[in-house]
Design a protein around this motif. Structure first.
Motif, PDB file in Angstrom:
ATOM      1  N   ILE A   1       5.787  -4.023   7.117  1.00  0.00           N
ATOM      2  CA  ILE A   1       7.266  -3.064   7.286  1.00  0.00           C
ATOM      3  C   ILE A   1       6.737  -2.065   6.403  1.00  0.00           C
ATOM      4  O   ILE A   1       6.308  -1.791   5.519  1.00  0.00           O
ATOM      5  CB  ILE A   1       8.305  -4.171   6.339  1.00  0.00           C
ATOM      6  CG1 ILE A   1       8.568  -5.232   7.126  1.00  0.00           C
ATOM      7  CG2 ILE A   1       9.594  -3.304   5.850  1.00  0.00           C
ATOM      8  CD1 ILE A   1       9.541  -6.149   6.639  1.00  0.00           C
ATOM      9  N   PHE A   2       7.266  -0.889   6.999  1.00  0.00           N
ATOM     10  CA  PHE A   2       6.992   0.571   6.341  1.00  0.00           C
ATOM     11  C   PHE A   2       8.150   0.979   5.868  1.00  0.00           C
ATOM     12  O   PHE A   2       9.342   0.992   6.717  1.00  0.00           O
ATOM     13  CB  PHE A   2       6.210   1.422   7.490  1.00  0.00           C
ATOM     14  CG  PHE A   2       6.406   2.836   7.013  1.00  0.00           C
ATOM     15  CD1 PHE A   2       5.215   3.368   6.257  1.00  0.00           C
ATOM     16  CD2 PHE A   2       7.432   3.621   7.382  1.00  0.00           C
ATOM     17  CE1 PHE A   2       5.351   4.586   5.822  1.00  0.00           C
ATOM     18  CE2 PHE A   2       7.423   5.051   7.028  1.00  0.00           C
ATOM     19  CZ  PHE A   2       6.461   5.404   6.233  1.00  0.00           C
ATOM     20  N   TYR A   3       8.402   1.734   4.979  1.00  0.00           N
ATOM     21  CA  TYR A   3       9.458   2.257   4.235  1.00  0.00           C
ATOM     22  C   TYR A   3       9.175   3.612   3.527  1.00  0.00           C
ATOM     23  O   TYR A   3       8.067   3.863   2.965  1.00  0.00           O
ATOM     24  CB  TYR A   3      10.501   1.522   3.554  1.00  0.00           C
ATOM     25  CG  TYR A   3       9.801   1.127   2.559  1.00  0.00           C
ATOM     26  CD1 TYR A   3      10.170   1.629   1.083  1.00  0.00           C
ATOM     27  CD2 TYR A   3       9.004  -0.139   2.056  1.00  0.00           C
ATOM     28  CE1 TYR A   3       9.563   1.318  -0.244  1.00  0.00           C
ATOM     29  CE2 TYR A   3       8.454  -0.508   0.919  1.00  0.00           C
ATOM     30  CZ  TYR A   3       8.626   0.297  -0.350  1.00  0.00           C
ATOM     31  OH  TYR A   3       8.195  -0.179  -1.345  1.00  0.00           O
ATOM     32  N   ARG A   4       9.879   4.339   3.214  1.00  0.00           N
ATOM     33  CA  ARG A   4       9.886   5.629   2.507  1.00  0.00           C
ATOM     34  C   ARG A   4      10.397   5.918   1.176  1.00  0.00           C
ATOM     35  O   ARG A   4       9.787   6.285   0.213  1.00  0.00           O
ATOM     36  CB  ARG A   4      10.354   7.164   3.444  1.00  0.00           C
ATOM     37  CG  ARG A   4       9.551   7.459   4.509  1.00  0.00           C
ATOM     38  CD  ARG A   4       9.659   8.645   5.351  1.00  0.00           C
ATOM     39  NE  ARG A   4       9.013   9.209   6.397  1.00  0.00           N
ATOM     40  CZ  ARG A   4       9.476   9.495   7.641  1.00  0.00           C
ATOM     41  NH1 ARG A   4      10.649   9.324   7.704  1.00  0.00           N
ATOM     42  NH2 ARG A   4       8.484   9.741   8.485  1.00  0.00           N
ATOM     43  N   PHE A   5      11.610   5.250   0.979  1.00  0.00           N
ATOM     44  CA  PHE A   5      12.086   5.342  -0.342  1.00  0.00           C
ATOM     45  C   PHE A   5      12.526   4.045  -0.932  1.00  0.00           C
ATOM     46  O   PHE A   5      11.762   3.444  -1.773  1.00  0.00           O
ATOM     47  CB  PHE A   5      13.495   6.334  -0.151  1.00  0.00           C
ATOM     48  CG  PHE A   5      12.938   7.618   0.528  1.00  0.00           C
ATOM     49  CD1 PHE A   5      12.726   8.454  -0.241  1.00  0.00           C
ATOM     50  CD2 PHE A   5      13.639   7.991   1.896  1.00  0.00           C
ATOM     51  CE1 PHE A   5      12.414  10.073   0.056  1.00  0.00           C
ATOM     52  CE2 PHE A   5      13.406   9.381   2.387  1.00  0.00           C
ATOM     53  CZ  PHE A   5      12.602  10.080   1.410  1.00  0.00           C
TER      54      PHE A   5
ATOM     55  N   THR B   1       0.966  -0.977   0.118  1.00  0.00           N
ATOM     56  CA  THR B   1      -0.032  -0.076  -0.046  1.00  0.00           C
ATOM     57  C   THR B   1       0.998   1.070  -0.160  1.00  0.00           C
ATOM     58  O   THR B   1       1.621   1.419   0.905  1.00  0.00           O
ATOM     59  CB  THR B   1      -0.929   0.082   1.185  1.00  0.00           C
ATOM     60  OG1 THR B   1      -1.684  -1.158   1.284  1.00  0.00           O
ATOM     61  CG2 THR B   1      -1.723   1.280   1.072  1.00  0.00           C
ATOM     62  N   ALA B   2       0.707   2.028  -1.004  1.00  0.00           N
ATOM     63  CA  ALA B   2       1.438   3.108  -1.055  1.00  0.00           C
ATOM     64  C   ALA B   2       0.680   4.581  -0.667  1.00  0.00           C
ATOM     65  O   ALA B   2      -0.544   4.774  -0.992  1.00  0.00           O
ATOM     66  CB  ALA B   2       1.886   3.607  -2.528  1.00  0.00           C
ATOM     67  N   ALA B   3       1.133   5.428   0.407  1.00  0.00           N
ATOM     68  CA  ALA B   3       0.783   6.485   0.677  1.00  0.00           C
ATOM     69  C   ALA B   3       1.481   7.736   0.455  1.00  0.00           C
ATOM     70  O   ALA B   3       2.566   7.580   0.090  1.00  0.00           O
ATOM     71  CB  ALA B   3       0.184   6.325   2.254  1.00  0.00           C
ATOM     72  N   ARG B   4       1.032   8.943   0.853  1.00  0.00           N
ATOM     73  CA  ARG B   4       1.859  10.145   0.760  1.00  0.00           C
ATOM     74  C   ARG B   4       3.184   9.937   1.623  1.00  0.00           C
ATOM     75  O   ARG B   4       4.312  10.615   1.361  1.00  0.00           O
ATOM     76  CB  ARG B   4       0.921  11.359   1.106  1.00  0.00           C
ATOM     77  CG  ARG B   4       1.895  12.665   1.038  1.00  0.00           C
ATOM     78  CD  ARG B   4       0.932  13.749   1.187  1.00  0.00           C
ATOM     79  NE  ARG B   4      -0.177  13.787   0.261  1.00  0.00           N
ATOM     80  CZ  ARG B   4      -1.058  14.701   0.431  1.00  0.00           C
ATOM     81  NH1 ARG B   4      -1.099  15.743   1.233  1.00  0.00           N
ATOM     82  NH2 ARG B   4      -2.197  14.861  -0.589  1.00  0.00           N
TER      83      ARG B   4
END
Length: 391
Positions: free
Chosen positions: A343-347, A319-322
Motif C-alpha cells: 500500500i502506497f500513501y503520501r501523507f 519504507t519511506a521515500a521522497r
C-alpha cells in the motif's frame, strides 16, 4: 430463487451458492450450472437482471429470452461483475425509490470471469478481490454498507484534490504560453544600439547556472534612463561598474534593454519554452495522476455496489521515500497461503499507527485494479490507497 427473494445477488454470489450446496465442488462446473439456471429463470421472468446506479438497483429494460441471451453473451466478460439478479417478487414488493436489499456476502468486484485466479482449494465464503489475479480471505463487518457518495466529505475532498491538480497544470501551461508569446514579440521587435554605463553588478547565479545582473545608465533621445539587463554569464566576464558597454534598446519600450552580443536572460527563448510546453504539463499530470483520477475511480467503485470487507493483515515492512511511504502487508489468500501486497500513501497512513510485526484489521473496498478505500479503525476516517499487485 429463495436467496434472491428479498435481495439482489451478484453473479459470483449465485456461483458461491451453487458451490455451497455441496453438489458442485468444481468451480467450472458450478459456473456452467449457474449460467444454465439463470438463463432458464430469466427467460421465464421469475429472475430479473439489473445494474446498480444512482443509489439504487435498476432492472434491465430487456426481459425474457432477450435478457437471457445478453446474460449468456456477457457471462465471461467484465460486464457480468456489474450485473445483479433478484426475484421478480422483490421488485413488486419494494417501494419505488427505495434501495432493495442485497446479500453482504460478496463484492460486485468479485468477478465471475476469473476461474484462473480461484482453483482447487478455493475457500468458500466472502473474499476481497485485491488485483485481477488475487483474492484474499475476508470477513463481513457488521456495517458492510458502502459509504455514501453524494454530499459526502470524501467526495468533496477528492474533488478539491482534482481541482487543485487541474489548476496547477493550467497555471504552468498559461505561464509557458505567455513566455512563448513574449519571446516571439522580443524576437520580432525592432531595436537600436546605444552606449551605456554599468552602475552596478549583481551575481544572480543559482546552482550550476551562471547569471549576472547589470544596472545600466543610458540616454535615449536626450532622456537619461536607467534599467537592468540580465545575462547568462559569470559576472567576472562582463563589464564592471563604471565601464562602458553597448546595449540594444527596444524602440517600442526604451526601458527594455539587453547587452549586445551577450546571452540574454531578460527574455525567454520561444523555442525552449515551446519544448517545455509540450513536456512539462504532461509530466506534471503524470506526477499528479492519482489526484486527477481518484475522484472518478472512487465514484465508479461506489457506484458498482461494492461493500466493505475486513482482512487480517500483518505489517511486514515500512519504507519511506521522497515521494511517499510504502507499506508491505501480508495476508492469507483464498487457498490459505500467505501473500504479500503493498500500500502506497503520501501523507496520512490509511492503516493508522502501525509498526513492523503488528497485526491490523483492514476494512476496505477494492476495485480489483489497485484502487481501494480503507477505513481506519482508530478514527473512522476513510482514505484512498493504491495497492500494488500481490506477490
Amino acid at each position: 430463487m429463495a436467496a434472491a427473494a428479498d435481495r439482489w445477488l451478484s453473479a459470483s454470489d449465485l456461483v458461491a451458492l451453487a458451490r455451497g450446496s455441496g453438489l458442485l465442488s468444481d468451480h467450472r462446473q458450478a459456473r456452467e450450472f449457474t449460467l444454465d439456471a439463470i438463463k432458464e429463470l430469466v427467460s421465464e421472468g421469475s429472475l430479473v437482471p439489473g445494474a446498480f446506479g444512482t443509489g439504487q438497483y435498476l432492472p434491465w429494460t430487456l426481459t425474457g429470452s432477450d435478457a437471457a441471451r445478453k446474460v449468456e453473451s456477457e457471462w465471461n466478460t467484465s460486464a457480468m461483475s456489474r450485473t445483479w439478479f433478484t426475484a421478480k417478487a422483490n421488485l413488486t414488493s419494494s417501494e419505488l425509490g427505495n434501495l432493495p436489499l442485497r446479500t453482504p456476502r460478496h463484492s460486485a468486484r468479485e468477478t465471475i470471469e476469473a476461474p484462473s485466479a480461484v482453483r482447487g482449494s478455493e475457500a468458500t465464503g466472502p473474499w476481497v478481490q485485491l488485483t485481477k489475479s488475487t483474492r484474499l480471505q475476508a470477513t463481513i463487518p457488521p456495517d458492510s454498507a458502502p459509504p455514501t457518495w453524494k454530499g459526502s466529505w470524501l467526495r468533496r475532498r477528492l474533488w478539491l484534490k482534482r481541482a487543485a491538480a487541474v489548476v496547477v497544470i493550467a497555471l504552468v501551461s498559461a505561464w509557458l504560453g505567455w513566455a512563448i508569446i513574449a519571446g516571439i514579440k522580443h524576437t520580432l521587435a525592432s531595436y537600436t544600439k546605444n552606449d551605456g554605463t554599468v552602475t552596478a553588478q549583481t551575481d544572480t547565479s543559482a546552482r550550476r547556472v551562471s547569471s549576472c545582473q547589470l544596472d545600466v545608465d543610458y540616454t535615449v533621445n536626450g532622456h537619461q534612463l536607467h534599467s537592468v539587463a540580465k545575462v547568462n554569464a559569470k559576472c567576472n566576464t562582463l563589464p564592471g561598474p563604471g565601464f562602458r558597454t553597448t546595449i540594444d534598446v527596444d524602440t517600442a519600450d526604451p526601458h527594455d534593454i539587453w547587452i549586445d552580443g551577450a546571452n540574454d536572460a531578460n527574455h525567454p527563448d520561444p523555442v525552449t519554452m515551446g519544448i517545455f510546453l509540450l513536456i512539462l504539463p504532461t509530466a506534471i499530470a503524470l506526477v499528479l495522476r492519482n489526484e486527477l483520477g481518484d475522484y472518478g475511480g472512487i465514484r465508479k467503485l461506489l457506484a458498482s455496489g461494492a461493500q466493505w470487507r475486513q482482512v487480517e493483515v500483518t505489517v511486514a515492512r515500512k519504507t519511506a521515500a521522497r515521494n511517499g511511504v510504502t507499506i508491505r502487508l501480508e495476508a492469507k489468500d483464498h487457498a490459505g497461503n500467505r501473500r504479500s501486497f503493498y500500500i502506497f500513501y503520501r501523507f496520512s497512513s490509511p492503516i493508522g499507527p502501525a509498526s513492523k510485526g503488528d497485526k491490523v484489521t483492514l476494512k476496505l473496498i477494492a476495485d480489483g485494479k489497485r484502487l481501494a478505500l480503507i477505513q481506519r479503525q482508530d478514527n473512522g476516517r476513510i482514505c484512498v490507497a493504491r495497492i500494488s499487485r500481490a506477490i
